[in-house]
Design an enzyme around this catalytic site. Structure first.
Site, mmCIF file in Angstrom:
data_model
loop_
_atom_site.group_PDB
_atom_site.id
_atom_site.type_symbol
_atom_site.label_atom_id
_atom_site.label_comp_id
_atom_site.label_asym_id
_atom_site.label_seq_id
_atom_site.Cartn_x
_atom_site.Cartn_y
_atom_site.Cartn_z
ATOM 1 N N GLU A 68 5.908 -22.034 7.966
ATOM 2 C CA GLU A 68 6.329 -21.221 9.100
ATOM 3 C C GLU A 68 7.325 -21.947 9.995
ATOM 4 O OE1 GLU A 68 3.394 -21.360 12.742
ATOM 5 O OE2 GLU A 68 2.260 -20.908 10.921
ATOM 6 N N GLU B 229 0.814 -1.216 0.000
ATOM 7 C CA GLU B 229 0.000 0.000 0.000
ATOM 8 C C GLU B 229 0.849 1.269 0.000
ATOM 9 O OE1 GLU B 229 -3.143 0.622 -0.319
ATOM 10 O OE2 GLU B 229 -3.873 -1.430 -0.383
#
Length: 321
Positions: free
Chosen positions: A124, A93
């Site tokens: 992960e 963004e």
């Protein structure tokens, strides 16, 4: 994927506040919709106070990021699952909002880009993948680990190698006892407590991380001179909404008519800083461009990091609030 008995003993031994049962939500499966919604929202309200409590650590992180970027480094977000996806969201963004891309902020998600939409099993837990990622960093960078539990192996591997290269390191976690916090330069540990639904860290933990990341990256952009007052002057006008926002920003900053602002912006070749200085100083675009070049953004110019006020003052001697 099967696990050995040792694997399960290790997993069972992992503790985090977000994995504890919330004593206030034990009967949620028996509540009507409105009461259930009220309960979830009541829990969410507490997140704001928890985030406010770590403001000093966030401010320190901002200063370290500004220093890293000024030295030619990057800010790297490293995470998995929800935490990692929030890092991706924050980083991407910045491009349309402040014209800042991967040359400054880059997000790394365990499992790669495909993990943004679908969970990648075991990603992960892959500490070696984290170490391999860490080898891409430099000593000028700031590496921010994003993990609700504060112990994710992928993140641990990346931070380990980052430290060995001399990079700055930080951790954003919702576990006040995060194991990885002991070895980073800045630990932002938000105590959001047990989730409404036990272990569902996409809820309060994610909300807290989103708030911190919003605050962090916005403060960094402001300190780097990406705004004039509270107006965005580095918007990349890639669509009609953003083009209109650019002209509106010039109107808000200068009080001039929209048509005049659009005209000067076009004369400036879309360079918002130049158009802004020209309109504020009442001068032509060429003179404004020269003045802007003399005052590039500088975070050490405390009262005018964008350089707009200083440029205007050299043109007409006035002070812009």
């Amino acid at each position: 994927m099967s696990r050995t008995d040792n694997d399960w003993r290790e997993v069972i031994g992992l503790r985090s506040p977000t994995e504890e049962r919330n004593p206030r939500t034990g009967a949620i499966d028996q509540l009507p919709a409105r009461e259930l919604v009220d309960l979830v929202m009541a829990e969410d309200r507490a997140v704001l106070d928890a985030v406010a409590a770590v403001a000093d650590a966030v401010a320190e992180l901002v200063e370290r990021a500004v220093a890293a970027l000024a030295a030619g480094g990057r800010v790297h977000y490293v995470g998995s699952g929800t935490s990692g996806r929030l890092g991706v969201l924050d980083a991407v963004e910045l491009l349309p909002t402040y014209d800042v891309g991967e040359e400054a902020f880059r997000a790394h998600l365990a499992g790669g880009e495909g993990a943004m939409m679908l969970a990648v099993e075991g990603a992960e837990d892959d500490v070696d993948a984290g170490r391999a990622l860490g080898s891409q960093f430099t000593g000028r960078d700031l590496v921010v680990g994003l993990t609700a539990s504060g112990r994710t192996p992928f993140v641990a591997g990346a931070l380990e190698v980052a430290r060995s290269l001399g990079a700055g390191t930080a951790l954003l976690s919702t576990n006040p006892g995060a194991p990885l916090a002991a070895d980073v330069d800045v630990a932002v540990l938000v105590d959001t407590g047990p989730e409404v639904v036990t272990g569902s860290t996409r809820m309060k933990a994610a909300t807290a991380q989103k708030l911190v990341l919003n605050t962090f990256s916005t403060a960094v952009m402001v300190r780097l001179g990406k705004t004039f007052s509270n107006l965005m002057i580095e918007v990349r006008p890639t669509n009609q909404k953003l083009r209109a926002r650019t002209v509106r920003m010039l109107v808000q900053a200068t009080g001039r008519e929209p048509a005049r602002c659009a005209e000067v912006l076009e004369e400036a070749g879309g360079r918002v800083r130049v158009a802004l200085v020209a309109l504020l100083a009442g001068t032509d675009v060429a003179a404004a461009a020269d003045a802007v070049a003399g005052f590039p953004p500088d975070p050490d110019r405390a009262d005018d990091p964008a350089g707009v006020r200083s440029a205007v003052a050299t043109l007409d001697g006035t002070t812009v609030p």
